[in-house]
Design a protein around this motif. Structure first.
Motif, PDB file in Angstrom:
ATOM      1  N   SER A  46     -17.783  -2.082  57.916  1.00 40.49           N
ATOM      2  CA  SER A  46     -17.555  -2.277  56.555  1.00 40.49           C
ATOM      3  C   SER A  46     -18.069  -1.321  55.731  1.00 40.49           C
ATOM      4  O   SER A  46     -17.030  -1.234  54.720  1.00 40.49           O
ATOM      5  N   ASN A  58     -17.451 -10.276  44.576  1.00 42.57           N
ATOM      6  CA  ASN A  58     -17.342 -10.722  45.530  1.00 42.57           C
ATOM      7  C   ASN A  58     -18.832 -11.723  45.026  1.00 42.57           C
ATOM      8  O   ASN A  58     -19.371 -12.731  45.883  1.00 42.57           O
ATOM      9  N   SER A  93     -19.420 -15.973  59.826  1.00 40.79           N
ATOM     10  CA  SER A  93     -19.567 -15.343  58.639  1.00 40.79           C
ATOM     11  C   SER A  93     -18.879 -13.827  59.091  1.00 40.79           C
ATOM     12  O   SER A  93     -17.673 -13.205  58.397  1.00 40.79           O
ATOM     13  N   ALA A 136     -14.681 -12.549  58.267  1.00 38.01           N
ATOM     14  CA  ALA A 136     -15.043 -11.170  57.717  1.00 38.01           C
ATOM     15  C   ALA A 136     -13.803 -10.501  58.358  1.00 38.01           C
ATOM     16  O   ALA A 136     -12.959  -9.322  58.021  1.00 38.01           O
ATOM     17  N   SER A 180     -10.339 -11.475  56.977  1.00 39.44           N
ATOM     18  CA  SER A 180      -9.529 -10.954  55.989  1.00 39.44           C
ATOM     19  C   SER A 180      -9.604  -9.234  55.988  1.00 39.44           C
ATOM     20  O   SER A 180      -8.640  -8.901  55.166  1.00 39.44           O
ATOM     21  N   THR A 211     -10.158 -10.976  48.976  1.00 41.20           N
ATOM     22  CA  THR A 211     -10.697 -10.627  49.963  1.00 41.20           C
ATOM     23  C   THR A 211     -12.524 -10.976  49.683  1.00 41.20           C
ATOM     24  O   THR A 211     -13.423 -10.855  50.773  1.00 41.20           O
ATOM     25  N   SER A 212     -12.526  -9.796  49.042  1.00 35.38           N
ATOM     26  CA  SER A 212     -14.048  -9.287  48.181  1.00 35.38           C
ATOM     27  C   SER A 212     -14.410 -10.926  48.282  1.00 35.38           C
ATOM     28  O   SER A 212     -15.775 -11.288  48.088  1.00 35.38           O
ATOM     29  N   ASN A 225     -15.235 -12.720  51.767  1.00 35.64           N
ATOM     30  CA  ASN A 225     -16.337 -12.451  52.890  1.00 35.64           C
ATOM     31  C   ASN A 225     -17.625 -12.438  51.577  1.00 35.64           C
ATOM     32  O   ASN A 225     -19.028 -12.625  52.078  1.00 35.64           O
ATOM     33  N   SER A 261     -21.009 -14.097  53.629  1.00 34.32           N
ATOM     34  CA  SER A 261     -21.599 -13.147  54.152  1.00 34.32           C
ATOM     35  C   SER A 261     -23.227 -13.854  53.309  1.00 34.32           C
ATOM     36  O   SER A 261     -24.400 -13.263  53.851  1.00 34.32           O
TER      37      SER A 261
END
Length: 455
Positions: A18, A46, A81, A85, A88, A109-110, A113, A117
């Motif tokens: 990541s 995010n 989760s 991710a 994504s 995508t942020s 996630n 997350s």
């Protein structure tokens, strides 16, 4: 600590992938836009998405409310989760492969996630109290901090080199491989789950009462409330400056990705050494002193970092700064774990997470515009702040961000010092009883009552 270490190891490997992807995205977006706002917006989306789910995350993790039509164990939530991710990353990979990838795709995508997350971090952190006895809380929390600092040692440097060889496309493939390792390790282990009885489910309060129970629990305990407020002040200032970190370094180093990677590596080295020291030593006996002292140490180091204009100053200052965060983070986490009953940790920790994400979101939202439209123009040659601060920070690209970074760093130091002036915070470990102490007292009272009945 066997189960904990196995799960932790898988998450460690996943975090490496990541971090490599995050570093590659930073380079890609900066080369495309040359603006701090584009980078801070990735962080903002995010945090904003995480903020939306935070009120519900606690009741989901505690097993009181369903998600996708069913109640999920903490183990299942961690796997879910990681899977989201990974999907994504697949989406970004396909967009890049077809030549349609744009900066705004990272915002989406942020955000996705960010939602999962938040749940994953909460599920993992609340499982610590069920995996380990109390004397290992600080040690485990310091290892959790290594999930951030360990990969920082080599992931950015590796990504900085590989970016110009295999590009964003190749780094995304590495990220997918590390996700598979994380999912496999969780599948192979048994993560304890707090027991939720049928009676509890049948007598369950409304959703709003479940969500607000975490707030009520914290607000009813002045020591924990003050601990939360001090943490919020610290992390707001930290995230405001931290949102500008990459853009500031790239601007002041003429887009030198090697310098940015070296600083990330140094941050990782400092963080890992700090975490190892805490793990071996077990932390301070009075954890509140480690918490506030770490804030002060981080503020001093970051101030020196912002004042510097060369790697020879940035590197040692970054190392010293990162030494403090495992100390303050693990000490704070150990206090929360010791004071909150495992069966309600999800809701209480979700309250804390909600407020922390809220202030981080605000910080990320305002950092970019403050830098691009206020501080940067003011520190250009002839700018209205250049005459006052130009002799300290220089002028031109990056100088305005450096000035703002120092302002936030001095604030970190002041927050830590101010914490010592609040008695409820200084005495939190003595004034708020541990959850196992409450259980022992309740058991003792029950035994006394039974003995009295027999008599």
């Amino acid at each position: 600590m066997r189960i904990f270490v196995i799960v932790w190891s898988g998450q460690f490997v996943s975090t490496i992938g990541s971090y490599m992807t995050s570093f590659a995205i930073t380079l890609w977006a900066w080369q495309l836009t040359d603006q701090a706002t584009a980078l801070t917006l990735i962080v903002f989306f995010n945090q904003a998405a995480s903020l939306l789910v935070a009120p519900f995350a606690g009741v989901i993790v505690d097993g009181l409310r369903p998600i996708f039509g069913q109640r999920w164990s903490r183990k299942q939530l961690i796997i879910l989760s990681d899977t989201v991710a990974a999907l994504s990353t697949v989406a970004i990979l396909l967009l890049h492969l077809t030549g349609h990838l744009q900066v705004w795709h990272f915002y989406i995508t942020s955000a996705i996630n960010g939602i999962f997350s938040n749940i994953q971090e909460l599920a993992f952190s609340t499982s610590i109290a069920l995996m380990l006895p109390k004397q290992h809380y600080t040690r485990a929390s310091s290892m959790v901090s290594m999930l951030h600092y360990g990969p920082s040692i080599f992931a950015p440097a590796l990504a900085g080199v590989l970016y110009y060889i295999i590009g964003l496309f190749g780094i995304l493939w590495i990220d997918l491989f590390t996700f598979s390792i994380a999912i496999f390790t969780v599948l192979r282990t048994q993560i304890p789950q707090p027991v939720v009885s049928e009676t509890q489910l049948q007598n369950q309060a409304s959703l709003w009462q479940d969500i607000s129970s975490g707030f009520r629990y914290v607000f009813a305990r002045p020591g924990l409330f003050t601990l939360l407020v001090i943490s919020l002040l610290f992390w707001f200032a930290h995230d405001l400056g931290g949102s500008l970190y990459s853009a500031m370094i790239l601007a002041r180093s003429n887009n030198n990705a090697a310098i940015l990677a070296s600083l990330s590596t140094m941050a990782g080295v400092g963080g890992v050494i700090g975490a190892i020291a805490v793990s071996i030593g077990g932390g301070f006996r009075q954890k509140i002193h480690a918490f506030l002292g770490g804030m002060i140490g981080a503020g001093i180091s970051k101030t020196l970092f912002g004042l510097g204009q060369l790697p020879s100053i940035w590197l040692p200052a970054q190392f010293c700064s990162s030494l403090n965060f495992p100390l303050l983070g693990s000490s704070s986490e150990a206090i929360w774990l010791a004071k909150i009953k495992p069966e309600i940790q999800g809701r209480v920790f979700a309250t804390r997470s909600l407020l922390l994400v809220l202030i981080s979101t605000i910080a990320a939202l305002i950092a970019g515009p403050l830098a691009d439209f206020v501080f940067e123009p003011a520190m250009m040659p002839g700018g209205y702040l250049a005459k006052t601060f130009g002799g300290i920070f220089g002028t031109g690209s990056g100088a305005g961000m450096a000035l703002l970074y120092v302002i936030t760093s001095v604030t970190l130091m002041l927050v830590g010092m101010g914490g010592y002036a609040v008695e409820s915070l200084r005495m939190v470990e003595m004034n708020v009883s541990d959850h196992d102490t409450d259980q022992q007292a309740a058991l003792s009272n029950s035994n006394c009552e039974r003995e009295a009945d027999r008599t």
